[in-house]
Design a protein around this motif. Structure first.
Motif, PDB file in Angstrom:
ATOM      1  N   ILE A  57      82.906   2.450  63.072  1.00 18.95           N
ATOM      2  CA  ILE A  57      83.908   2.177  62.031  1.00 18.95           C
ATOM      3  C   ILE A  57      84.200   0.680  62.015  1.00 18.95           C
ATOM      4  O   ILE A  57      84.446   0.068  63.047  1.00 18.95           O
ATOM      5  N   ASP A  58      84.150   0.084  60.818  1.00 20.83           N
ATOM      6  CA  ASP A  58      84.300  -1.365  60.651  1.00 20.83           C
ATOM      7  C   ASP A  58      85.660  -1.843  61.191  1.00 20.83           C
ATOM      8  O   ASP A  58      86.706  -1.354  60.762  1.00 20.83           O
ATOM      9  N   PRO A  59      85.656  -2.801  62.130  1.00 24.82           N
ATOM     10  CA  PRO A  59      86.933  -3.327  62.662  1.00 24.82           C
ATOM     11  C   PRO A  59      87.844  -3.887  61.574  1.00 24.82           C
ATOM     12  O   PRO A  59      89.073  -3.819  61.696  1.00 24.82           O
ATOM     13  N   LYS A  60      87.257  -4.430  60.500  1.00 23.31           N
ATOM     14  CA  LYS A  60      88.097  -4.969  59.417  1.00 23.31           C
ATOM     15  C   LYS A  60      88.886  -3.848  58.748  1.00 23.31           C
ATOM     16  O   LYS A  60      90.075  -4.004  58.443  1.00 23.31           O
ATOM     17  N   ASP A  64      92.875  -3.526  58.509  1.00 22.95           N
ATOM     18  CA  ASP A  64      93.516  -3.381  57.198  1.00 22.95           C
ATOM     19  C   ASP A  64      94.444  -2.169  57.163  1.00 22.95           C
ATOM     20  O   ASP A  64      95.526  -2.207  56.557  1.00 22.95           O
ATOM     21  N   VAL A  65      94.037  -1.075  57.809  1.00 20.81           N
ATOM     22  CA  VAL A  65      94.879   0.127  57.854  1.00 20.81           C
ATOM     23  C   VAL A  65      96.187  -0.171  58.590  1.00 20.81           C
ATOM     24  O   VAL A  65      97.276   0.190  58.127  1.00 20.81           O
ATOM     25  N   LEU A  66      96.090  -0.838  59.733  1.00 18.44           N
ATOM     26  CA  LEU A  66      97.309  -1.185  60.477  1.00 18.44           C
ATOM     27  C   LEU A  66      98.182  -2.154  59.673  1.00 18.44           C
ATOM     28  O   LEU A  66      99.413  -2.058  59.690  1.00 18.44           O
ATOM     29  N   LYS A  67      97.531  -3.054  58.935  1.00 17.21           N
ATOM     30  CA  LYS A  67      98.279  -4.039  58.144  1.00 17.21           C
ATOM     31  C   LYS A  67      99.073  -3.366  57.021  1.00 17.21           C
ATOM     32  O   LYS A  67     100.275  -3.603  56.864  1.00 17.21           O
ATOM     33  N   VAL A  68      98.412  -2.496  56.235  1.00 11.65           N
ATOM     34  CA  VAL A  68      99.136  -1.850  55.125  1.00 11.65           C
ATOM     35  C   VAL A  68     100.170  -0.859  55.657  1.00 11.65           C
ATOM     36  O   VAL A  68     101.231  -0.673  55.044  1.00 11.65           O
ATOM     37  N   SER A  69      99.891  -0.246  56.805  1.00  6.97           N
ATOM     38  CA  SER A  69     100.874   0.673  57.414  1.00  6.97           C
ATOM     39  C   SER A  69     102.130  -0.098  57.793  1.00  6.97           C
ATOM     40  O   SER A  69     103.270   0.329  57.510  1.00  6.97           O
ATOM     41  N   ILE A 139     102.316  -2.383  47.183  1.00  9.03           N
ATOM     42  CA  ILE A 139     101.683  -2.822  48.435  1.00  9.03           C
ATOM     43  C   ILE A 139     100.198  -2.981  48.143  1.00  9.03           C
ATOM     44  O   ILE A 139      99.493  -2.001  47.916  1.00  9.03           O
ATOM     45  N   PRO A 140      99.717  -4.232  48.101  1.00  9.24           N
ATOM     46  CA  PRO A 140      98.328  -4.462  47.694  1.00  9.24           C
ATOM     47  C   PRO A 140      97.351  -3.705  48.585  1.00  9.24           C
ATOM     48  O   PRO A 140      97.498  -3.672  49.815  1.00  9.24           O
ATOM     49  N   HIS A 141      96.366  -3.079  47.948  1.00  7.74           N
ATOM     50  CA  HIS A 141      95.236  -2.414  48.630  1.00  7.74           C
ATOM     51  C   HIS A 141      95.650  -1.211  49.480  1.00  7.74           C
ATOM     52  O   HIS A 141      94.847  -0.714  50.266  1.00  7.74           O
ATOM     53  N   PHE A 142      96.880  -0.735  49.325  1.00  6.54           N
ATOM     54  CA  PHE A 142      97.357   0.384  50.149  1.00  6.54           C
ATOM     55  C   PHE A 142      96.501   1.630  49.896  1.00  6.54           C
ATOM     56  O   PHE A 142      95.899   2.194  50.826  1.00  6.54           O
ATOM     57  N   LYS A 143      96.444   2.032  48.636  1.00  3.95           N
ATOM     58  CA  LYS A 143      95.742   3.281  48.302  1.00  3.95           C
ATOM     59  C   LYS A 143      94.257   3.205  48.636  1.00  3.95           C
ATOM     60  O   LYS A 143      93.713   4.088  49.318  1.00  3.95           O
ATOM     61  N   GLU A 144      93.573   2.154  48.193  1.00  5.00           N
ATOM     62  CA  GLU A 144      92.114   2.103  48.408  1.00  5.00           C
ATOM     63  C   GLU A 144      91.757   1.980  49.886  1.00  5.00           C
ATOM     64  O   GLU A 144      90.771   2.560  50.359  1.00  5.00           O
ATOM     65  N   THR A 145      92.584   1.221  50.636  1.00  3.27           N
ATOM     66  CA  THR A 145      92.327   1.091  52.078  1.00  3.27           C
ATOM     67  C   THR A 145      92.440   2.445  52.767  1.00  3.27           C
ATOM     68  O   THR A 145      91.575   2.836  53.563  1.00  3.27           O
ATOM     69  N   ASP A 236      99.274   8.520  81.322  1.00  2.64           N
ATOM     70  CA  ASP A 236      99.230   7.548  80.225  1.00  2.64           C
ATOM     71  C   ASP A 236      97.859   7.536  79.561  1.00  2.64           C
ATOM     72  O   ASP A 236      96.827   7.654  80.226  1.00  2.64           O
ATOM     73  N   VAL A 237      97.879   7.370  78.229  1.00  3.61           N
ATOM     74  CA  VAL A 237      96.650   7.144  77.458  1.00  3.61           C
ATOM     75  C   VAL A 237      96.835   5.804  76.746  1.00  3.61           C
ATOM     76  O   VAL A 237      97.211   5.747  75.576  1.00  3.61           O
ATOM     77  N   PRO A 238      96.632   4.695  77.478  1.00  3.17           N
ATOM     78  CA  PRO A 238      96.943   3.381  76.898  1.00  3.17           C
ATOM     79  C   PRO A 238      95.982   3.017  75.779  1.00  3.17           C
ATOM     80  O   PRO A 238      94.842   3.502  75.741  1.00  3.17           O
ATOM     81  N   PRO A 239      96.411   2.152  74.841  1.00  4.79           N
ATOM     82  CA  PRO A 239      95.487   1.693  73.815  1.00  4.79           C
ATOM     83  C   PRO A 239      94.379   0.834  74.425  1.00  4.79           C
ATOM     84  O   PRO A 239      94.648   0.008  75.301  1.00  4.79           O
ATOM     85  N   ILE A 240      93.152   1.067  74.012  1.00  5.77           N
ATOM     86  CA  ILE A 240      92.013   0.238  74.406  1.00  5.77           C
ATOM     87  C   ILE A 240      91.419  -0.320  73.118  1.00  5.77           C
ATOM     88  O   ILE A 240      90.987   0.449  72.258  1.00  5.77           O
ATOM     89  N   PRO A 241      91.435  -1.641  72.931  1.00  6.50           N
ATOM     90  CA  PRO A 241      90.939  -2.220  71.673  1.00  6.50           C
ATOM     91  C   PRO A 241      89.532  -1.723  71.338  1.00  6.50           C
ATOM     92  O   PRO A 241      88.680  -1.585  72.215  1.00  6.50           O
ATOM     93  N   GLY A 242      89.350  -1.404  70.056  1.00  5.61           N
ATOM     94  CA  GLY A 242      88.027  -0.984  69.587  1.00  5.61           C
ATOM     95  C   GLY A 242      87.707   0.478  69.803  1.00  5.61           C
ATOM     96  O   GLY A 242      86.587   0.917  69.540  1.00  5.61           O
ATOM     97  N   THR A 243      88.694   1.255  70.287  1.00  6.87           N
ATOM     98  CA  THR A 243      88.442   2.673  70.540  1.00  6.87           C
ATOM     99  C   THR A 243      89.311   3.548  69.643  1.00  6.87           C
ATOM    100  O   THR A 243      90.312   3.107  69.081  1.00  6.87           O
ATOM    101  N   PHE A 244      88.908   4.818  69.552  1.00  9.75           N
ATOM    102  CA  PHE A 244      89.782   5.881  69.057  1.00  9.75           C
ATOM    103  C   PHE A 244      90.021   6.851  70.214  1.00  9.75           C
ATOM    104  O   PHE A 244      89.175   6.983  71.102  1.00  9.75           O
ATOM    105  N   VAL A 245      91.163   7.524  70.170  1.00  7.85           N
ATOM    106  CA  VAL A 245      91.442   8.598  71.124  1.00  7.85           C
ATOM    107  C   VAL A 245      91.217   9.921  70.399  1.00  7.85           C
ATOM    108  O   VAL A 245      91.755  10.142  69.317  1.00  7.85           O
ATOM    109  N   ILE A 246      90.403  10.779  71.006  1.00  8.64           N
ATOM    110  CA  ILE A 246      90.076  12.077  70.409  1.00  8.64           C
ATOM    111  C   ILE A 246      90.741  13.169  71.222  1.00  8.64           C
ATOM    112  O   ILE A 246      90.709  13.132  72.455  1.00  8.64           O
TER     113      ILE A 246
END
Length: 351
Positions: A57-60, A64-69, A139-145, A236-246
């Motif tokens: 999944i593209d890091p950008k 962008d998802v975190l930004k619009v959120s 909110i610019p690009h909210f829906k499309e993002t 704890d399930v800490p955030p690790i950059p670049g990962t998803f938690v499943i």
């Protein structure tokens, strides 16, 4: 931070998904894919939780998802309430969701695929997820993002589900008809956890297992609040950059006949930092009847569950989440307790 228990050194496994390219090109017998299937199967047995890296999944897009959120949740309440959930539409904004009849310390915004109109009403009258997305203005690009992210999450979830089924010796092609981006009941949520002055008395989300098949969670990289229960303790399930938690959900537990356990997890409130997270809930179509797969039933593992209609189960769970309608529906209510207890009707109140 409240509710903390000593977290032992053991931690949730991290699985590298770089082998999924072989799976997509039908080289499912490759050593890389076989190792991946084994690792994911083991993670589902031992934890029901795992991180994935090299997921493609593209890091950008993630940024962008975190930004619009963040932009959405920073708006005044009066603005957010212009897209508030309605009794006939569970998509949109809320600040009063319940977990086990206790209000969570969070705000949330739900959205899903843009359904074609004819899918909005289902034969059995259950249309909780087939609501209309309520998109905020300005909110610019909210829906499309978010729609792009939804589509990418649906694809990633499909691959993860294939691998999980393969770990049970089930041909994933036999399960595909339950999942279609246009008609299944998958949805995505933006979560915002404000700073909580009294973090010892509140939880971001109380202990629960997810109702559906699997969840793909994006955590922001600032705060460790998510915890998973294993062997009676929360870890704890800490955030690790670049990962998803499943994590797997109740329906995968039933399909696996209890070989996999949907893990109980919670989110701590935090007295110092706010937090964002974005879970994607991968769920089947309403018509899906979930019961233990033949490959998961044997003399050693007799059938543990009666058939569960996902539409009825989803309705029972959603009513408990969004309003206080007594005890939420749970899969233990469908357990087979003796050899004669195989009828197909749940022993729960469906009203």
């Amino acid at each position: 931070m409240g509710h903390s228990q000593p977290s032992s050194e053991i931690s949730v496994p991290i699985i590298n998904l770089s082998g999924i390219q072989d799976l997509k090109t039908s080289k499912s017998s490759s050593a890389l894919v076989q190792k991946l299937i084994k690792n994911i199967g083991n993670a589902c047995i031992q934890w029901g939780f795992f991180y994935v890296t090299e997921h493609g999944i593209d890091p950008k897009l993630i940024n962008d998802v975190l930004k619009v959120s963040n932009e959405f949740f920073k708006q005044p309440k009066i603005y957010k309430k212009t897209v508030q959930r309605q009794p006939n539409n569970y998509r949109g904004y809320t600040d009063s969701e319940l977990t086990k009849q206790k209000v969570d310390w969070k705000e949330a915004y739900d959205f899903g695929a843009e359904y074609p109109a004819e899918v909005n009403t289902l034969e059995n009258g259950i249309d909780l997820d087939a609501g209309t997305n309520q998109w905020p203005s300005d909110i610019p690009h909210f829906k499309e993002t978010l729609l792009q992210y939804f589509s990418e999450m649906h694809s990633l979830s499909s691959v993860l589900m294939d691998l999980i089924f393969m770990s049970l010796n089930v041909d994933p092609r036999t399960m595909k008809h339950h999942f279609n981006e246009a008609t299944d009941t998958s949805f995505c949520r933006l979560n915002y956890y404000p700073v909580c002055a009294d973090a010892n008395r509140n939880l971001g989300v109380g202990p629960h297992a997810d109702a559906g098949v699997l969840t793909v969670l994006l955590q922001d990289n600032n705060v460790t609040s998510l915890q998973v229960q294993k062997d009676g303790n929360f870890h704890d399930v800490p955030p690790i950059p670049g990962t998803f938690v499943i994590n797997i959900g109740d329906m995968m537990q039933v399909w696996s006949n209890g070989i996999f356990q949907a893990p109980v997890h919670r989110v701590l409130a935090n007295s110092e930092s706010e937090r964002l997270s974005v879970p994607f809930f991968f769920n089947p179509s309403y018509e899906t009847n979930v019961e233990p797969l033949n490959q998961s039933v044997s003399n050693e593992h007799p059938r543990r569950y009666r058939s569960i209609n996902w539409g009825i189960f989803r309705r029972g769970r959603i009513l408990g989440d969004y309003a206080d309608h007594g005890e939420e529906i749970q899969i233990y209510q469908f357990e087979i307790r003796n050899d004669n207890d195989t009828e197909m009707t749940p022993n729960v109140d469906q009203n």
